[in-house]
Design an enzyme around this catalytic site. Sequence first.
Site, PDB file in Angstrom:
ATOM      1  CB  CYS A  60      27.621   2.852   6.648  1.00 58.61           C
ATOM      2  SG  CYS A  60      29.308   3.143   7.210  1.00 58.61           S
ATOM      3  CG  HIS A  80      28.136   7.527   7.985  1.00 58.31           C
ATOM      4  ND1 HIS A  80      27.418   6.351   7.939  1.00 58.31           N
ATOM      5  CD2 HIS A  80      27.328   8.475   7.453  1.00 58.31           C
ATOM      6  CE1 HIS A  80      26.212   6.601   7.423  1.00 58.31           C
ATOM      7  NE2 HIS A  80      26.149   7.871   7.123  1.00 58.31           N
ATOM      8  CG  ASP A 120      23.339   9.061   5.620  1.00 63.20           C
ATOM      9  OD1 ASP A 120      23.699   7.917   5.965  1.00 63.20           O
ATOM     10  OD2 ASP A 120      23.605  10.086   6.279  1.00 63.20           O
TER      11      ASP A 120
END
Length: 374
Positions: free
Chosen positions: A126, A286, A309
Amino acid sequence: MCCPVCEEDLKSLNEEQQAEHVERHFNDKSDTVQCPHVECGATLSIDSLPDHLLAHNMEESVHQESQEPLSSLKSLSTGIEWEGVITNGIITAVDNYYQTTKRCRCWLSQETAHINSTVEDLGWGCGYRNLQMMISSLLTHPLYTDHLMSTFAGIPTILELQKTIEKAWNEGFDAKGCSELNGKLVYSKKWIGTTEVAALLRYLGIRAEVVDFTKPSGANSTHPKLFQWVKAYFENGVQELLPVVTGTIDLTANQSDENDKAPKEKKLKLGDDEAKDITESATSGHSRTIIGLEQSQGEHNEMFLLLLDPLKDKRDMVKVKNAGLCGATVHKYMRRDVQQETHDEYELVFINGLLSGDEEREAAKFIELYQRFD
């Protein structure tokens, strides 16, 4: 009118009541997803998915040297992934919606591509995906284009980002982060945080700064100071705004074995240069990219982060892009309120112009916090 989520007949409600009914669905944390790991398949809440994926990857020792190098994961090392992971036009679509509503005020960044994770990088990629999103926006800004294009032909692949971070380390940028990761990223699945992002961008001559929200500042483990900071960032910006990337740290998630990358003492800086740009916030599990902030016009002036996201896939973002004037889709896939952001700690990286000469470039090798909220 019927509710687009539960199909309840809303004809008896006025326009504002109809909107409130729909929004309640997307402020609910009960939405569930299935873990993408084939041998797991657990049903999880959306909020718990990042930590769940992190646990999988800790079990697989992905913070150590990978047994499956990126050279074997072709889409991450050659760039052939792009058609399946990039969604353009999100900012324009969201702006079109907010231009039509009088119920709130909204601040948005300039155009930023959404880039989603794939099965190959779930749980560790991420940070790279958000850095790719940051760069996609910087590439649309004349101030930064030459600095990026001197190294990249376009949005870089994960492997290209890893190689560039190592080059930054070799020139002395973020010596502490380099030591923590044993000076090696290329062909590994080690996850990166805010200082690695800042080191890469500073190496390219871009002034990247880090902000740290070290603990909750509101009731129920919430972070209203984070929301206030984001509002000030967008509200006070001049020229074209670039996105902000945000991430979280949960202290309990960091009590893993000694080979894991521990959360660093982050360094941050927020300034008033000619352009307010991207912010990335990293977490132990994350990170996401903030592309705007919504504030309601009601009695409480409630604020919502608007986020891209990497865990949202291309199908989700195409729904946002094609939603037209239906705000429900934006709310479901992009909007988060204060009560939904309750991690222990948040960090941000944002862009604040260019480094001005050799002296500042040398000083920029030490990534010092510009702001810290205790």
